[in-house]
Design an enzyme around this catalytic site. Structure first.
Site, PDB file in Angstrom:
ATOM      1  N   ASP A   1       0.773  -1.267  -0.101  1.00 44.40           N
ATOM      2  CA  ASP A   1      -0.084  -0.025   0.007  1.00 44.40           C
ATOM      3  C   ASP A   1       0.912   1.135  -0.094  1.00 44.40           C
ATOM      4  O   ASP A   1       1.931   0.979   0.227  1.00 44.40           O
ATOM      5  CB  ASP A   1      -0.777   0.072   1.254  1.00 44.40           C
ATOM      6  CG  ASP A   1      -0.197  -0.536   2.635  1.00 44.40           C
ATOM      7  OD1 ASP A   1       1.050  -0.520   2.523  1.00 44.40           O
ATOM      8  OD2 ASP A   1      -1.190  -0.842   3.451  1.00 44.40           O
TER       9      ASP A   1
ATOM     10  N   ASP B   1      -7.854  -2.732  14.124  1.00 46.88           N
ATOM     11  CA  ASP B   1      -9.448  -2.684  13.907  1.00 46.88           C
ATOM     12  C   ASP B   1      -9.500  -4.033  12.839  1.00 46.88           C
ATOM     13  O   ASP B   1     -10.653  -4.126  12.297  1.00 46.88           O
ATOM     14  CB  ASP B   1      -9.849  -1.381  13.184  1.00 46.88           C
ATOM     15  CG  ASP B   1      -9.115  -1.159  11.844  1.00 46.88           C
ATOM     16  OD1 ASP B   1      -8.209  -1.922  11.519  1.00 46.88           O
ATOM     17  OD2 ASP B   1      -9.454  -0.276  11.195  1.00 46.88           O
TER      18      ASP B   1
ATOM     19  N   HIS C   1      -7.755  -4.682  10.130  1.00 46.21           N
ATOM     20  CA  HIS C   1      -7.569  -4.424   8.798  1.00 46.21           C
ATOM     21  C   HIS C   1      -6.403  -5.005   8.157  1.00 46.21           C
ATOM     22  O   HIS C   1      -5.673  -5.499   8.983  1.00 46.21           O
ATOM     23  CB  HIS C   1      -7.519  -2.917   8.319  1.00 46.21           C
ATOM     24  CG  HIS C   1      -6.299  -2.265   9.091  1.00 46.21           C
ATOM     25  ND1 HIS C   1      -6.014  -0.828   9.567  1.00 46.21           N
ATOM     26  CD2 HIS C   1      -4.790  -2.691   9.077  1.00 46.21           C
ATOM     27  CE1 HIS C   1      -5.004  -0.423   9.696  1.00 46.21           C
ATOM     28  NE2 HIS C   1      -4.072  -1.562   9.507  1.00 46.21           N
TER      29      HIS C   1
ATOM     30  N   GLU D   1      -9.736  -1.486   5.067  1.00 44.75           N
ATOM     31  CA  GLU D   1     -10.392  -1.088   6.137  1.00 44.75           C
ATOM     32  C   GLU D   1     -11.927  -1.946   6.427  1.00 44.75           C
ATOM     33  O   GLU D   1     -12.055  -2.622   5.664  1.00 44.75           O
ATOM     34  CB  GLU D   1     -10.968   0.163   6.530  1.00 44.75           C
ATOM     35  CG  GLU D   1      -9.593   1.074   6.584  1.00 44.75           C
ATOM     36  CD  GLU D   1      -8.950   1.097   7.933  1.00 44.75           C
ATOM     37  OE1 GLU D   1      -9.044   0.111   8.572  1.00 44.75           O
ATOM     38  OE2 GLU D   1      -8.138   2.109   8.141  1.00 44.75           O
TER      39      GLU D   1
HETATM   40  P1  PGA Z   1       1.872  -2.097  12.742  1.00 43.46           P
HETATM   41  O1  PGA Z   1       0.527  -1.935  11.563  1.00 43.46           O
HETATM   42  O2  PGA Z   1       2.609  -3.197  12.407  1.00 43.46           O
HETATM   43  O3  PGA Z   1       2.557  -0.828  12.782  1.00 43.46           O
HETATM   44  O4  PGA Z   1       1.169  -2.505  13.881  1.00 43.46           O
HETATM   45  C1  PGA Z   1      -0.059  -3.235  11.135  1.00 43.46           C
HETATM   46  C2  PGA Z   1      -1.067  -2.640  10.063  1.00 43.46           C
HETATM   47  O5  PGA Z   1      -1.804  -1.507  10.326  1.00 43.46           O
HETATM   48  O6  PGA Z   1      -1.438  -3.674   9.247  1.00 43.46           O
END
Ligand code: PGA
Length: 261
Positions: free
Chosen positions: A68, A137, A139, A144
């Site tokens: 992304d 959450d 995602h 999302e």
């Molecule tokens: P993080 O993010 O590894 O910084 O916790 C994970 C994500 O948002 O997929």
């Protein structure tokens, strides 16, 4: 899905590095799918450490695709995912910048950015191993809750929760872009092996929902349940919400020596 509950983030990093190295040893021109965020950093650090120690494989021929990218950051911004993955992994491994691809956030080309990225991944022959994190959450990449389980690469709007989670990389939450380009859940499902890493108590609820909850767009990471080769490496804190964690551990300990992750 194979869930591997491990003691701590160091064990997750070491085993994740083993998996990525095995893919590159088996196929020197492997296509690596790379996640950004904090979770994979120890694994990337371990790959770099082994590379520098001379025990890792050659990465000269690999090709990389990030999951992304933020939309709206100036080109070269240090928190753009292109700059982040170069700094945290691909430059230290000696992978040339032209072998590292990400969705193109150029403002005037956004309407075609998703389709062009899908074509680029397909033209490379698809992703051999896709490293993934999970959002608090649920995602996956920047898909999302509510994202189609069949989605392709496209523009998305971040939730407030994700923008707050990511504010630590920026000066304030107001500086976190609202829009992103992200591989879709359908894109991610086309990778041949999914390697989800989860560490820390903040991931426990999302991981339990993804692994043991229903398959639902309300928890995008639950799409892993549809994949024929998905591996989840988690530390004790992230595994805390898994009802079957003792069974997963037993399965891992009884794994035949000939069967790789
Ligand atoms: P993080 O993010 O590894 O910084 O916790 C994970 C994500 O948002 O997929």
């Amino acid at each position: 899905m194979e869930v591997v509950p491990l003691a701590d983030a160091d064990e997750v990093a070491a085993l994740a590095a083993d998996v990525v190295e095995a893919v590159v040893r088996a196929r020197p021109d492997a296509v690596l799918g790379l996640a950004t965020g904090s979770t994979p950093l120890p694994a990337y650090g371990e790959l770099i450490r082994r590379h520098r120690a001379g025990t890792g494989p050659s990465y000269d021929a690999v090709r990389c695709f990030t999951l992304d990218e933020y939309v709206g950051l100036p080109p070269g911004h240090p928190e753009s995912y292109r700059a982040t993955i170069a700094r945290e992994l691909t430059d230290p491994l000696g992978i040339l910048p032209e072998r590292v691809h990400g969705p193109d956030p150029a403002p005037d080309a956004l309407p075609t950015a998703g389709a062009r990225y899908e074509e680029a991944v397909a033209a490379a022959g698809g992703v051999d191993v896709q490293v993934l994190g999970i959002g608090s959450d649920g995602h996956l990449a920047f898909n999302e809750p509510g994202s189609s389980l069949a989605s392709a690469t496209r523009i998305k709007t971040l939730t407030d929760e994700t923008r707050r989670d990511n504010a630590r990389f920026f000066g304030s939450v107001d500086e976190v872009p609202r829009h992103v380009l992200t591989q879709g859940l359908g894109t991610i499902l086309r990778a041949r092996h999914l390697l989800l890493l989860a560490t820390g108590a903040g991931k426990a609820a999302a991981l339990a929902a993804a692994v043991e909850g229903p398959l639902t767009a309300s928890c995008p990471a639950s799409v892993l349940q549809l994949h024929p080769h998905a591996t989840v490496l988690c530390d004790a804190e992230a595994a805390a919400g898994l009802a079957r964690r003792a069974h997963y551990r037993e399965v891992y300990e009884a794994k035949p020596a000939w069967q790789p992750l």
